[in-house]
Design an enzyme around this catalytic site. Structure first.
Site, PDB file in Angstrom:
ATOM      1  N   LYS A  21     -11.666  -5.154  -7.163  1.00  0.00           N
ATOM      2  CA  LYS A  21     -12.161  -3.833  -7.562  1.00  0.00           C
ATOM      3  C   LYS A  21     -11.049  -2.992  -8.193  1.00  0.00           C
ATOM      4  O   LYS A  21     -11.254  -2.300  -9.177  1.00  0.00           O
ATOM      5  CB  LYS A  21     -12.724  -3.120  -6.332  1.00  0.00           C
ATOM      6  CG  LYS A  21     -13.851  -2.202  -6.696  1.00  0.00           C
ATOM      7  CD  LYS A  21     -14.615  -1.744  -5.495  1.00  0.00           C
ATOM      8  CE  LYS A  21     -15.666  -0.748  -5.942  1.00  0.00           C
ATOM      9  NZ  LYS A  21     -16.454  -0.216  -4.884  1.00  0.00           N
TER      10      LYS A  21
ATOM     11  N   LYS B 279      -7.283 -12.900  -9.638  1.00  0.00           N
ATOM     12  CA  LYS B 279      -8.412 -12.799  -8.722  1.00  0.00           C
ATOM     13  C   LYS B 279      -9.320 -11.602  -9.064  1.00  0.00           C
ATOM     14  O   LYS B 279      -8.835 -10.559  -9.500  1.00  0.00           O
ATOM     15  CB  LYS B 279      -7.813 -12.579  -7.323  1.00  0.00           C
ATOM     16  CG  LYS B 279      -8.650 -13.126  -6.206  1.00  0.00           C
ATOM     17  CD  LYS B 279      -7.865 -13.004  -4.915  1.00  0.00           C
ATOM     18  CE  LYS B 279      -8.789 -12.774  -3.764  1.00  0.00           C
ATOM     19  NZ  LYS B 279      -8.128 -12.450  -2.528  1.00  0.00           N
TER      20      LYS B 279
ATOM     21  N   LYS C 273       0.818  -1.209   0.000  1.00  0.00           N
ATOM     22  CA  LYS C 273       0.000   0.000   0.000  1.00  0.00           C
ATOM     23  C   LYS C 273       0.850   1.256   0.000  1.00  0.00           C
ATOM     24  O   LYS C 273       0.464   2.272  -0.572  1.00  0.00           O
ATOM     25  CB  LYS C 273      -0.939   0.000   1.210  1.00  0.00           C
ATOM     26  CG  LYS C 273      -2.153  -0.898   1.025  1.00  0.00           C
ATOM     27  CD  LYS C 273      -3.192  -0.573   2.062  1.00  0.00           C
ATOM     28  CE  LYS C 273      -4.386  -1.478   1.975  1.00  0.00           C
ATOM     29  NZ  LYS C 273      -5.335  -1.321   3.064  1.00  0.00           N
TER      30      LYS C 273
END
Ligand code: SF4
Length: 337
Positions: A199, A196, A113
Site C-alpha cells: 500500500k 512486493k 518506522k
C-alpha cells in the site's frame, strides 16, 4: 498446530498481495483447527503511529468486513478487535517491565518506522504488545511473513524470560510459539513490477476495487520494456503481467501467453484483457460477499462481539496466572497471607 494467532492491521481495504500471501492460508488453517484459529484486528497497534481518531473505528470495521468477504468465516474461526479484549494491554505492560530496552531498539521494523514517523514510546513497545497478543492465548503457531520473524524470536525470548523468572521449569506459563511461513504463499509483485505489492508504494490491486479501476491500472502497467512494437517478440519472464497470469489464469491460458508472447503472437493489450478475466473471476465473488456484508453490517459487528467474548475468556484465565505469578494482590484478598 493447536492454536494459531495472527494480527490484521486495520488499514481498511486489502490488496491481492494480502489475499494470496496470507488470507487464503488463514482460511486453510481455520478449516483444520476451527475456533482456535484466532485473528485479531490490531487497533491498539494502529495508534503507535499518528492516526485519525475519527477514522479508526471505520477502518477496524472495514478490515473485519474485507477479511470476512475474502474467506474468513467467523462461524468457523475467531475474529475480533484487539481493543475489545483489554487484557492485551495489561499483559503488554507486564512484559514491558521485563524487557530490556536494547532488545527493542534492535528491532529492524522499529528502525524503519522511526525514520518515517516521530518516535512515540508505543512504537518502541510495539513488539512487546505483539508478544502479549500471542502469549495471552498461549498460541503455539504464528503465521507470518519473513519481515516478522525477528518479532516472533523476541516473543519467544519474552516467554522464556518470564517462565524463568516467575514459573517452574516443569510448569512454564507460556509456550514458546513458532513462526510459520507458508511456503505456498504467493509473493505478489506490485503493479510497477519493481518489488512486493504494498500500500505504501501505491502499486496495489485492491481486492474490493471496482472492476473498471483495476482495468485502468492494469491497462497502463509496464510490460516487457524491450517489447516496444506489437510485432516485437516479448519475454514473459520479465513481465509482471505474466507473473499475475500465473496467479489468476487457467493453465491453458498461461501456456498460451508463454508461447505467443515470445513470438509476438499476442499483443500486450489482449494479454492484459485475458488476465483481467482471470482476476475478475477470483474477485467477483469476494466483492459480492463484501456488498452483502455492507448491507448487513450487524453480521460483522456480531462476529466481532462473539469473537471478543471467546477470546476474553481465554485472556482472563491467562491473566489470573500471570498476576499470581508476578505477585499482584488478588482483588478478592483483603489481607495478604
Ligand atoms: S504479451 Fe503479456 S506477457 Fe508478453 S510482454 Fe505483453 S503483457 Fe507481458
Amino acid at each position: 498446530m493447536k492454536r494459531v494467532f495472527s494480527g490484521i492491521q486495520p488499514t481498511g481495504e486489502i490488496h491481492i498481495g494480502n489475499y494470496l500471501g496470507a488470507i487464503r492460508n488463514w482460511v486453510k488453517i481455520g478449516e483444520q483447527i476451527g475456533k482456535e484459529a484466532i485473528f485479531c484486528i490490531v487497533d491498539y497497534h494502529a495508534i503507535t503511529i499518528p492516526h485519525e481518531a475519527k477514522q479508526l473505528p471505520q477502518l477496524t470495521f472495514d478490515a473485519a468486513l474485507a477479511n470476512m468477504a475474502a474467506g474468513l468465516d467467523p462461524n468457523k474461526i475467531t475474529l475480533f478487535a484487539q481493543s475489545h479484549v483489554r487484557e492485551h494491554v495489561e499483559l503488554g505492560w507486564v512484559f514491558t517491565t521485563q524487557t530490556p530496552l536494547g532488545d527493542l531498539e534492535r528491532m529492524t521494523q522499529f528502525k524503519d518506522k522511526s525514520e518515517q514517523h516521530s518516535i512515540l514510546a508505543g512504537l518502541l513497545m510495539y513488539p512487546v504488545l505483539q508478544a502479549a497478543d500471542i502469549l495471552l492465548y498461549k498460541a503455539d503457531t504464528v503465521p507470518v511473513g519473513e519481515d516478522q520473524i525477528q518479532h516472533i524470536e523476541l516473543t519467544r525470548e519474552i516467554a522464556r524470560r518470564f517462565n524463568y523468572r516467575f514459573a517452574s521449569e516443569s510448569q512454564p506459563i507460556f509456550p514458546e510459539p513458532k513462526a510459520s511461513i507458508d511456503k505456498n504463499a504467493a509473493r505478489v509483485l506490485g503493479l510497477d513490477g519493481a518489488g512486493k505489492m504494498s500500500k505504501s508504494k501505491g502499486n496495489t490491486i485492491g481486492v474490493l476495487e471496482p472492476q473498471e479501476t483495476i482495468w485502468q491500472n492494469i491497462r497502463v502497467a509496464p510490460t516487457d520494456p524491450a517489447r516496444v512494437r506489437r510485432t516485437d517478440p516479448g519475454n514473459p519472464d520479465v513481465c509482471v503481467m505474466f507473473a499475475y497470469h500465473k496467479l489468476f489464469s487457467s493453465l491453458e491460458n498461461i501456456e498460451m501467453v508463454n508461447t505467443e508472447c515470445r513470438r509476438a503472437g499476442i499483443g500486450c493489450v489482449d494479454c492484459k484483457k485475458l488476465l483481467m478475466q482471470g482476476i475478475w473471476q477470483e474477485l467477483e465473488p469476494i466483492q459480492a460477499k463484501a456488498a452483502y456484508l455492507q448491507d448487513h453490517p450487524n453480521e460483522v459487528t456480531d462476529a466481532l462481539v462473539s469473537g471478543a467474548d471467546y477470546c476474553r475468556g481465554i485472556a482472563q484465565d491467562t491473566m489470573l496466572e500471570v498476576r499470581e505469578a508476578i505477585g499482584l494482590l488478588p482483588l478478592e484478598s483483603r489481607r495478604p497471607s
